[in-house]
Scaffold this motif. Structure first.
Motif, PDB file in Angstrom:
ATOM      1  N   THR A  54       1.257  -1.463  -0.424  1.00  0.00           N
ATOM      2  CA  THR A  54       0.333  -0.232  -0.408  1.00  0.00           C
ATOM      3  C   THR A  54       0.925   1.302   0.209  1.00  0.00           C
ATOM      4  O   THR A  54       2.153   1.659   0.008  1.00  0.00           O
ATOM      5  N   GLU A  55       0.369   2.119  -1.190  1.00  0.00           N
ATOM      6  CA  GLU A  55       0.922   3.717  -0.055  1.00  0.00           C
ATOM      7  C   GLU A  55       1.434   3.632   0.989  1.00  0.00           C
ATOM      8  O   GLU A  55       2.584   4.127   1.086  1.00  0.00           O
ATOM      9  N   SER A  56       0.863   4.228   2.207  1.00  0.00           N
ATOM     10  CA  SER A  56       1.465   3.765   3.344  1.00  0.00           C
ATOM     11  C   SER A  56       2.169   3.070   3.562  1.00  0.00           C
ATOM     12  O   SER A  56       3.925   3.506   4.668  1.00  0.00           O
ATOM     13  N   GLU A  57       2.176   1.406   3.379  1.00  0.00           N
ATOM     14  CA  GLU A  57       3.689   0.760   3.274  1.00  0.00           C
ATOM     15  C   GLU A  57       4.882   0.959   3.058  1.00  0.00           C
ATOM     16  O   GLU A  57       5.938   0.900   3.306  1.00  0.00           O
ATOM     17  N   ILE A  58       4.753   1.851   2.058  1.00  0.00           N
ATOM     18  CA  ILE A  58       5.920   2.504   1.184  1.00  0.00           C
ATOM     19  C   ILE A  58       6.815   3.507   1.426  1.00  0.00           C
ATOM     20  O   ILE A  58       7.449   3.145   2.187  1.00  0.00           O
ATOM     21  N   LYS A  59       5.688   3.587   2.315  1.00  0.00           N
ATOM     22  CA  LYS A  59       6.603   5.502   3.133  1.00  0.00           C
ATOM     23  C   LYS A  59       7.256   5.149   4.162  1.00  0.00           C
ATOM     24  O   LYS A  59       7.441   5.389   3.985  1.00  0.00           O
ATOM     25  N   ASP A  60       6.375   4.288   4.211  1.00  0.00           N
ATOM     26  CA  ASP A  60       6.467   3.806   6.372  1.00  0.00           C
ATOM     27  C   ASP A  60       8.264   2.740   6.551  1.00  0.00           C
ATOM     28  O   ASP A  60       8.634   2.947   6.767  1.00  0.00           O
ATOM     29  N   ILE A  61       8.234   2.125   5.115  1.00  0.00           N
ATOM     30  CA  ILE A  61       9.309   1.006   5.417  1.00  0.00           C
ATOM     31  C   ILE A  61      10.285   1.637   4.204  1.00  0.00           C
ATOM     32  O   ILE A  61      11.389   1.242   4.736  1.00  0.00           O
ATOM     33  N   TRP A  62      10.197   2.606   3.148  1.00  0.00           N
ATOM     34  CA  TRP A  62      10.990   2.882   2.329  1.00  0.00           C
ATOM     35  C   TRP A  62      11.337   3.808   2.258  1.00  0.00           C
ATOM     36  O   TRP A  62      12.297   4.822   1.900  1.00  0.00           O
ATOM     37  N   PHE A  63      10.340   4.766   2.098  1.00  0.00           N
ATOM     38  CA  PHE A  63      10.437   6.437   1.988  1.00  0.00           C
ATOM     39  C   PHE A  63      11.256   6.639   3.001  1.00  0.00           C
ATOM     40  O   PHE A  63      12.381   7.869   2.354  1.00  0.00           O
ATOM     41  N   GLU A  64      11.069   6.667   3.696  1.00  0.00           N
ATOM     42  CA  GLU A  64      11.935   7.200   5.289  1.00  0.00           C
ATOM     43  C   GLU A  64      13.321   6.684   4.615  1.00  0.00           C
ATOM     44  O   GLU A  64      14.450   7.964   5.396  1.00  0.00           O
ATOM     45  N   LYS A  65      13.445   5.872   4.170  1.00  0.00           N
ATOM     46  CA  LYS A  65      15.167   5.394   4.057  1.00  0.00           C
ATOM     47  C   LYS A  65      15.783   6.189   2.503  1.00  0.00           C
ATOM     48  O   LYS A  65      16.674   6.056   3.301  1.00  0.00           O
ATOM     49  N   LEU A  66      14.781   5.879   1.836  1.00  0.00           N
ATOM     50  CA  LEU A  66      15.470   6.909   0.552  1.00  0.00           C
ATOM     51  C   LEU A  66      15.805   8.453   0.716  1.00  0.00           C
ATOM     52  O   LEU A  66      16.598   8.998   0.528  1.00  0.00           O
ATOM     53  N   LEU A  67      15.162   9.019   2.055  1.00  0.00           N
ATOM     54  CA  LEU A  67      14.875  10.758   2.208  1.00  0.00           C
ATOM     55  C   LEU A  67      16.240  10.512   2.752  1.00  0.00           C
ATOM     56  O   LEU A  67      17.099  11.455   2.750  1.00  0.00           O
ATOM     57  N   VAL A  68      16.660   9.742   3.776  1.00  0.00           N
ATOM     58  CA  VAL A  68      18.160   9.472   4.813  1.00  0.00           C
ATOM     59  C   VAL A  68      19.252   9.453   3.884  1.00  0.00           C
ATOM     60  O   VAL A  68      20.110  10.205   3.425  1.00  0.00           O
ATOM     61  N   LEU A  69      19.317   8.261   2.688  1.00  0.00           N
ATOM     62  CA  LEU A  69      20.089   8.165   1.967  1.00  0.00           C
ATOM     63  C   LEU A  69      20.397   9.964   0.823  1.00  0.00           C
ATOM     64  O   LEU A  69      21.602   9.945   0.255  1.00  0.00           O
ATOM     65  N   ILE A  70      19.475  10.328  -0.125  1.00  0.00           N
ATOM     66  CA  ILE A  70      19.089  11.517  -0.795  1.00  0.00           C
ATOM     67  C   ILE A  70      19.962  13.029  -0.226  1.00  0.00           C
ATOM     68  O   ILE A  70      21.067  13.153  -0.585  1.00  0.00           O
ATOM     69  N   ASN A  71      19.423  12.644   1.276  1.00  0.00           N
ATOM     70  CA  ASN A  71      20.493  13.875   2.498  1.00  0.00           C
ATOM     71  C   ASN A  71      21.697  13.496   2.839  1.00  0.00           C
ATOM     72  O   ASN A  71      22.515  14.491   2.383  1.00  0.00           O
ATOM     73  N   VAL A  72      21.841  12.565   2.825  1.00  0.00           N
ATOM     74  CA  VAL A  72      23.425  12.014   2.934  1.00  0.00           C
ATOM     75  C   VAL A  72      24.157  12.188   1.486  1.00  0.00           C
ATOM     76  O   VAL A  72      25.708  12.685   1.509  1.00  0.00           O
ATOM     77  N   ASN A  73      23.965  11.591   0.592  1.00  0.00           N
ATOM     78  CA  ASN A  73      24.693  11.633  -0.508  1.00  0.00           C
ATOM     79  C   ASN A  73      24.405  13.013  -1.020  1.00  0.00           C
ATOM     80  O   ASN A  73      26.166  13.629  -1.448  1.00  0.00           O
ATOM     81  N   GLN A  74      24.087  13.783  -0.935  1.00  0.00           N
ATOM     82  CA  GLN A  74      23.567  15.113  -0.975  1.00  0.00           C
ATOM     83  C   GLN A  74      25.408  15.781  -0.518  1.00  0.00           C
ATOM     84  O   GLN A  74      25.653  16.601  -0.957  1.00  0.00           O
ATOM     85  N   GLY A  75      24.672  15.970   0.886  1.00  0.00           N
ATOM     86  CA  GLY A  75      25.843  16.463   1.783  1.00  0.00           C
ATOM     87  C   GLY A  75      27.711  15.994   1.713  1.00  0.00           C
ATOM     88  O   GLY A  75      28.191  16.974   1.572  1.00  0.00           O
ATOM     89  N   LEU A  76      27.888  14.766   0.539  1.00  0.00           N
ATOM     90  CA  LEU A  76      28.670  13.809   0.697  1.00  0.00           C
ATOM     91  C   LEU A  76      29.366  14.468  -0.620  1.00  0.00           C
ATOM     92  O   LEU A  76      30.414  15.459  -0.884  1.00  0.00           O
ATOM     93  N   LEU A  77      28.424  15.410  -1.747  1.00  0.00           N
ATOM     94  CA  LEU A  77      28.890  16.173  -2.619  1.00  0.00           C
ATOM     95  C   LEU A  77      29.078  17.350  -2.393  1.00  0.00           C
ATOM     96  O   LEU A  77      29.322  17.396  -2.596  1.00  0.00           O
ATOM     97  N   PHE A  78      28.584  17.913  -1.466  1.00  0.00           N
ATOM     98  CA  PHE A  78      28.597  19.472  -1.167  1.00  0.00           C
ATOM     99  C   PHE A  78      29.985  19.318  -0.363  1.00  0.00           C
ATOM    100  O   PHE A  78      30.634  20.425  -1.175  1.00  0.00           O
ATOM    101  N   SER A  79      30.443  18.487  -0.303  1.00  0.00           N
ATOM    102  CA  SER A  79      31.882  18.428   0.874  1.00  0.00           C
ATOM    103  C   SER A  79      32.798  18.163   0.229  1.00  0.00           C
ATOM    104  O   SER A  79      34.099  19.146   0.182  1.00  0.00           O
ATOM    105  N   ILE A  80      32.488  18.265  -1.763  1.00  0.00           N
ATOM    106  CA  ILE A  80      33.687  17.819  -2.128  1.00  0.00           C
ATOM    107  C   ILE A  80      33.531  18.757  -3.152  1.00  0.00           C
ATOM    108  O   ILE A  80      34.271  18.392  -4.707  1.00  0.00           O
ATOM    109  N   HIS A  81      33.162  20.382  -3.308  1.00  0.00           N
ATOM    110  CA  HIS A  81      32.921  21.320  -3.564  1.00  0.00           C
ATOM    111  C   HIS A  81      32.021  20.893  -5.769  1.00  0.00           C
ATOM    112  O   HIS A  81      32.055  21.835  -6.229  1.00  0.00           O
ATOM    113  N   MET A  82      31.080  19.764  -5.516  1.00  0.00           N
ATOM    114  CA  MET A  82      30.262  19.544  -6.491  1.00  0.00           C
ATOM    115  C   MET A  82      29.304  20.665  -6.392  1.00  0.00           C
ATOM    116  O   MET A  82      28.086  20.226  -7.365  1.00  0.00           O
TER     117      MET A  82
END
Length: 400
Positions: A301-329
């Protein structure tokens, strides 16, 4: 007369920019924004002039060349394709050819003044010669009209150059089939592999050392995992993931960004190499989550996708952006987009080479239209261009 249309999608990298150049894992996907080429070959009588007419309106390029000038340069006894191929000299031969034909082109042509126009012509003639020899196209007196247009903004990290190269590669390959009486309507896996190979070699004109991820996505479509400079996996099905594509309107060069990342890596290899390793790990984790979503697309269901997987993807998006910021990209404009997304419980990251170009904002499966409208309004008030699109569409195809 031979006449047909080919289209190829754009792409975004979801995770793994820059690290993918050094063999690390990246995840990329096709967009439902496409480049289209219209090809016409018309045999004319000896009394009419045969020309190659090239039209790329998105970069304001219109170019006419007498066909015999092209044929006499590349398909005469003075040109040895096996020798050129062995020495990997076709790029330089095409460049020399364009320098030599200034007096042969129509005076009505737009003057070729931009680097973008010059590179596009180099890519066009490179692919035409390369594929004509590899696929045994019959180069005889004829008139060609090639019109290429795109829904992708050029030079912004959405794979416009790869979509361009894939489109033309598929175009010339399909032309070779039609010349031989093979009127097929779809490309086979082996043919797609050829198209991707041709496009990758062409991409070296644009970017010098491309990873291969852009031409792979634009050829095969879907969501792909890319590692060690090759496609290693694809997702056959994914739920309807939507994003906001946000254009910073900051122009940058992919080639320059790749060089800048390499300079930083060479200055501090002991620091930057582990960062690239972590970016690869982030991409691998993201791939596993997307695979779970794909495997459970029909029963979750939509709620299962959001609760189980979506929150994890948000964390990874944030981490990846932070790492790219750290190398001046990153760029100040990209960071503003990330901040606005965060206020709406979303996360954003750059896509492509960074330094400007585009960011994407992953939209939750249960997000309300009112929230999207409000976020879009805030982004537009900050002078960004916003497009909502979906991920994982079809790859290069013959249009009917």
């Amino acid at each position: 007369m031979i006449e047909f249309k080919i289209s190829a999608p754009g792409k975004i990298i979801l995770f793994g920019e820059h690290a993918v150049v050094y063999g690390k894992t990246a995840v990329a996907t096709s967009l439902n924004l496409r480049t289209t080429v219209k090809f016409t070959e018309q045999r004319r009588s000896q009394h009419l002039r045969n020309i190659i007419k090239i039209e790329f309106p998105d970069i304001k390029l219109s170019f006419n060349l007498p066909f015999y000038v092209f044929r006499n340069y590349f398909f005469s006894d003075n040109f040895s394709y096996p020798l050129v191929k062995e020495n990997n000299q076709l790029h330089s031969c095409v460049s020399d050819f364009l320098d030599s034909i200034k007096d042969s082109t129509d005076k009505s042509n737009n003057e070729i003044i931009t680097e973008e126009q010059k590179l596009s012509l180099q890519a066009f003639f490179y692919l035409l010669v390369y594929i004509a020899y590899e696929e045994c196209i019959d180069i005889k007196e004829t008139s060609l009209h090639v019109h290429l247009s795109t829904e992708l903004k050029v030079g912004t990290g959405l794979g416009s150059s790869a979509s361009f190269a894939v489109c033309l590669s598929a175009c010339f390959l399909h032309w070779s089939f039609l010349q031989k009486g093979n009127h097929h309507s779809t490309f086979t896996k082996d043919e797609l592999d050829k198209i991707s190979k041709y496009a990758l070699n062409c991409e070296k004109i644009m970017h010098e050392s491309p990873s291969g991820i852009d031409n792979s996505v634009c050829t095969y479509g879907s969501i792909i995992k890319f590692q060690q400079k090759k496609l290693v996996d694809m997702l056959p099905h994914i739920s309807d993931l939507k994003i906001l594509l946000v254009n910073t309107n900051v122009v940058r060069s992919t080639k320059d960004q790749i060089k800048q990342a390499a300079r930083i890596k060479n200055l501090y290899p002991g620091i930057i190499n582990p960062i690239f390793d972590i970016i690869g790990d982030v991409s691998q984790n993201a791939w596993e989550i997307l695979t779970e979503i794909s495997n459970n697309a029909e029963k979750a269901t939509e709620s299962e996708i959001k609760d189980i997987w979506f929150e994890k993807l948000l964390v990874l998006i944030n981490v990846n952006q932070g790492l790219l910021f750290s190398i001046h990209m990153s760029h100040a404009k990209l960071e503003i987009i990330c901040a606005i997304a965060s206020t709406h419980s979303c996360r954003a990251k750059l896509t492509g080479a960074g330094g400007g170009g585009y960011a994407y904002i992953l939209l939750p499966p249960d997000i309300k239209s009112k929230s999207i409208d409000l976020m879009t309004k805030q982004l537009e008030e900050a002078s960004f261009d916003v497009t909502m699109t979906s991920l994982g569409g079809s790859g290069v195809k013959i249009e009917h």
